[in-house]
Write a protein that holds these residues in place. Structure first.
Motif, PDB file in Angstrom:
ATOM      1  N   ASN A 145       0.854  -1.183   0.000  1.00 44.32           N
ATOM      2  CA  ASN A 145       0.000   0.000   0.000  1.00 44.32           C
ATOM      3  C   ASN A 145       0.890   1.233   0.000  1.00 44.32           C
ATOM      4  O   ASN A 145       1.944   1.245   0.642  1.00 44.32           O
ATOM      5  CB  ASN A 145      -0.907   0.004   1.229  1.00 44.32           C
ATOM      6  CG  ASN A 145      -2.069   0.964   1.120  1.00 44.32           C
ATOM      7  OD1 ASN A 145      -2.141   1.780   0.204  1.00 44.32           O
ATOM      8  ND2 ASN A 145      -2.978   0.878   2.065  1.00 44.32           N
ATOM      9  N   GLU A 146       0.451   2.255  -0.685  1.00 40.89           N
ATOM     10  CA  GLU A 146       1.182   3.520  -0.707  1.00 40.89           C
ATOM     11  C   GLU A 146       0.851   4.388   0.495  1.00 40.89           C
ATOM     12  O   GLU A 146       1.502   5.396   0.736  1.00 40.89           O
ATOM     13  CB  GLU A 146       0.921   4.290  -2.018  1.00 40.89           C
ATOM     14  CG  GLU A 146      -0.465   4.884  -2.145  1.00 40.89           C
ATOM     15  CD  GLU A 146      -1.548   3.924  -2.650  1.00 40.89           C
ATOM     16  OE1 GLU A 146      -2.558   4.423  -3.169  1.00 40.89           O
ATOM     17  OE2 GLU A 146      -1.397   2.687  -2.535  1.00 40.89           O
ATOM     18  N   LYS A 147      -0.154   3.971   1.253  1.00 43.26           N
ATOM     19  CA  LYS A 147      -0.576   4.706   2.447  1.00 43.26           C
ATOM     20  C   LYS A 147      -0.413   3.798   3.661  1.00 43.26           C
ATOM     21  O   LYS A 147      -0.610   2.598   3.577  1.00 43.26           O
ATOM     22  CB  LYS A 147      -2.038   5.109   2.332  1.00 43.26           C
ATOM     23  CG  LYS A 147      -2.341   6.020   1.180  1.00 43.26           C
ATOM     24  CD  LYS A 147      -3.837   6.248   1.063  1.00 43.26           C
ATOM     25  CE  LYS A 147      -4.196   6.349  -0.389  1.00 43.26           C
ATOM     26  NZ  LYS A 147      -5.469   5.805  -0.719  1.00 43.26           N
ATOM     27  N   GLN A 148      -0.123   4.421   4.788  1.00 39.27           N
ATOM     28  CA  GLN A 148      -0.020   3.640   6.015  1.00 39.27           C
ATOM     29  C   GLN A 148      -1.399   3.168   6.478  1.00 39.27           C
ATOM     30  O   GLN A 148      -1.538   2.097   7.064  1.00 39.27           O
ATOM     31  CB  GLN A 148       0.658   4.474   7.100  1.00 39.27           C
ATOM     32  CG  GLN A 148       1.071   3.667   8.292  1.00 39.27           C
ATOM     33  CD  GLN A 148       1.982   4.431   9.238  1.00 39.27           C
ATOM     34  OE1 GLN A 148       2.175   5.637   9.102  1.00 39.27           O
ATOM     35  NE2 GLN A 148       2.537   3.743  10.200  1.00 39.27           N
ATOM     36  N   ALA A 149      -2.440   3.961   6.196  1.00 40.82           N
ATOM     37  CA  ALA A 149      -3.808   3.582   6.554  1.00 40.82           C
ATOM     38  C   ALA A 149      -4.204   2.321   5.775  1.00 40.82           C
ATOM     39  O   ALA A 149      -3.922   2.202   4.588  1.00 40.82           O
ATOM     40  CB  ALA A 149      -4.769   4.723   6.231  1.00 40.82           C
TER      41      ALA A 149
END
Length: 169
Positions: free
Chosen positions: A141-145
């Protein structure tokens, strides 16, 4: 002894210069591949099988566009271990709009993409290796969320970050 030391230094400089010369094209093609993978992941997380099919076609073309000729021998070895697997899963996802079938192949695709991204270490931004305990599968994922591509909107935030692949500048 001095001659040997000088020769080793020259050889090292040649090797480093060769690696520097090949890096931009290889880095760009691996980063384009990673972006295409993340676009596919986002379509699956949004429960959009039609978009996932289109994104998988782009991913498949990015697999084919990776600049192998510009890679060092070590990188070529890594790439050869994964190229057929990446092609297989992206092709299967691109041939179907059944999100369940796409997600089955996405699990395998994710394991192989993780290995490539981790080995090449060329990502421009942090990439997060995330895990869903319900599916017992991981993804990048490019986001931590958490945005779970295996369950989409029904369990979008199911999972945790297992590793952060730091950005290389």
């Amino acid at each position: 002894m001095k001659t040997r030391s000088i020769l080793l230094t020259i050889l090292l400089l040649i090797v480093v210069a060769g690696l520097m010369a090949q890096t931009p094209a290889v880095n760009t093609s691996i980063n384009n591949l990673t972006t295409a993978y993340l676009d596919l992941k986002n379509a699956l997380a949004a429960d959009d099988g039609t978009a996932a099919q289109g994104k998988a076609k782009i991913l498949k073309s990015q697999v084919e566009d990776v600049q192998v000729k510009d890679m060092s021998a070590d990188r070529q070895t890594v790439w050869k271990n994964y190229v057929d697997k990446l092609d297989f899963d992206s092709r299967h996802i691109s041939e179907s709009t059944s999100i369940d079938h796409q997600r089955e192949h996405f699990a395998s695709l994710s394991k192989n993409m993780y290995a490539v991204v981790k080995a090449f270490k060329v990502n421009r931004t942090p990439i997060y290796w995330q895990y869903c305990p319900m599916k017992k599968a991981s993804w990048l994922n490019e986001k931590q969320a958490i945005e779970n591509p295996y369950y989409g909107k029904t369990m979008l935030d199911c999972g945790s970050v297992k590793e952060t692949l730091k950005a290389v500048k």
